[in-house]
Design a protein around this motif. Structure first.
Motif, PDB file in Angstrom:
ATOM      1  N   HIS A  56       0.813  -1.219   0.000  1.00 19.12           N
ATOM      2  CA  HIS A  56       0.000   0.000   0.000  1.00 19.12           C
ATOM      3  C   HIS A  56       0.839   1.259   0.000  1.00 19.12           C
ATOM      4  O   HIS A  56       2.023   1.261   0.362  1.00 19.12           O
ATOM      5  CB  HIS A  56      -0.951   0.018   1.203  1.00 19.12           C
ATOM      6  N   GLN A  57       0.219   2.322  -0.418  1.00 15.38           N
ATOM      7  CA  GLN A  57       0.838   3.646  -0.511  1.00 15.38           C
ATOM      8  C   GLN A  57       1.318   4.126   0.855  1.00 15.38           C
ATOM      9  O   GLN A  57       0.668   3.919   1.871  1.00 15.38           O
ATOM     10  CB  GLN A  57      -0.205   4.617  -1.087  1.00 15.38           C
ATOM     11  N   ARG A  58       2.490   4.756   0.868  1.00 13.47           N
ATOM     12  CA  ARG A  58       3.076   5.345   2.080  1.00 13.47           C
ATOM     13  C   ARG A  58       3.178   4.336   3.222  1.00 13.47           C
ATOM     14  O   ARG A  58       2.800   4.627   4.365  1.00 13.47           O
ATOM     15  CB  ARG A  58       2.276   6.561   2.534  1.00 13.47           C
ATOM     16  N   CYS A  59       3.675   3.168   2.928  1.00  9.84           N
ATOM     17  CA  CYS A  59       3.806   2.125   3.948  1.00  9.84           C
ATOM     18  C   CYS A  59       4.783   2.559   5.034  1.00  9.84           C
ATOM     19  O   CYS A  59       5.954   2.855   4.764  1.00  9.84           O
ATOM     20  CB  CYS A  59       4.279   0.822   3.300  1.00  9.84           C
ATOM     21  N   GLY A  60       4.312   2.580   6.262  1.00 13.34           N
ATOM     22  CA  GLY A  60       5.159   3.021   7.375  1.00 13.34           C
ATOM     23  C   GLY A  60       6.292   2.064   7.669  1.00 13.34           C
ATOM     24  O   GLY A  60       7.388   2.490   8.059  1.00 13.34           O
ATOM     25  N   ALA A  61       6.069   0.763   7.470  1.00 13.08           N
ATOM     26  CA  ALA A  61       7.123  -0.215   7.728  1.00 13.08           C
ATOM     27  C   ALA A  61       8.263  -0.056   6.734  1.00 13.08           C
ATOM     28  O   ALA A  61       9.449  -0.150   7.100  1.00 13.08           O
ATOM     29  CB  ALA A  61       6.545  -1.625   7.658  1.00 13.08           C
TER      30      ALA A  61
END
Length: 265
Positions: free
Chosen positions: A171-176
């Motif tokens: 997904h977009q802008r994945c924090g991991a």
């Protein structure tokens, strides 16, 4: 392909989005409670001669027809994408998540797809695909990182529950992925305690693979990670043979936070 809905039809009226449901739930409950009291009073008072009334309780929990079972991974993928299209258009159907459906799936389950996605709170798998109770096997880990437990859970979905589709959803802008990039750039495995360093190690190959490539670094790494995850899953002694035998379809996909759309790789 025309998909028969398990949802309750709403004649000549727009369907209420589940994303707006909670804002009206209390009001609906109060109104329903008042209505139930009125119906009870009417039932106790009797009916006119020759007319039989049906207690309201007998109509509660009626289960609408179920959609036909999918026969292969292509049909399963189509059903997912049709549900996502409803979600994007804010036209989610009124999912049958009532008592009858809950009782039905308590006796057995026949999900039509297995999906591994991120733990990100903005990516609730069933919601973005507009699916309900018993429809999906969902496994979530940060950045879709694989370990023995995650892989075993996916194997269970496709081998024991016989889902013909396995989707890896980035997904977009994945924090991991973003955290992994920061950790690698700083030369630190991780600045956090616990097992988060394992996540950095798991996601680092995707970050390194896109180093120096044009475009957004996080987006590039998310796509690379989906591809690498698919490659690792194909090495599974359970998943790989099922795909080769034509009993399982593996796909990668990308969820856009901005639009709500799922794009298949």
């Amino acid at each position: 392909m025309s998909i028969t809905s398990r949802r309750r039809p709403v004649a000549a009226a727009p369907v209420t989005s589940r994303r707006r449901f909670l804002t009206t739930a209390l009001h609906t409950t109060l109104v329903a409670g008042a209505g139930a009291a009125t119906l009870t009073a009417c039932a106790k008072s009797g009916t006119t001669s020759g007319t039989t009334s049906t207690p309201a309780a007998q109509t509660i929990g009626t289960n609408p027809p179920s959609p036909p079972p999918v026969v292969d991974g292509n049909q399963a993928l189509q059903r997912l994408l049709e549900g996502n299209a409803r979600f994007v258009a804010d036209r989610e159907e009124d999912l049958d998540e009532g008592i009858a459906r809950r009782v039905a799936v308590s006796k057995g389950q026949t999900p039509f797809a297995t999906v591994i996605g991120c733990v990100d709170s903005r990516v609730p798998i069933e919601l973005i695909f507009d699916q309900g109770l018993g429809d999906l096997v969902v496994v979530r880990s940060a950045g879709e990182a694989l370990d023995h437990s995650v892989t075993g859970s996916l194997e269970f979905g496709v081998a024991e529950l016989h889902t013909p589709l396995l989707m890896v959803l980035g997904h977009q802008r994945c924090g991991a992925i973003t955290a992994t990039i920061k950790a690698l750039d700083s030369g630190q495995r991780t600045a956090e305690a616990g097992e988060m360093g394992y996540l950095v190690d798991s996601l680092a190959p995707a970050v390194r693979q896109v180093a120096g490539k044009p475009g957004d670094r996080v987006t590039n790494a998310v796509h690379a990670n989906v591809d690498l995850t698919l490659a690792r899953l194909r090495q599974s002694s359970v998943i790989g043979p099922l795909e080769k035998a034509g009993k399982l379809k593996l796909v990668g996909a990308y969820y856009e936070l901005d639009t709500g759309k799922v794009i298949v790789s």
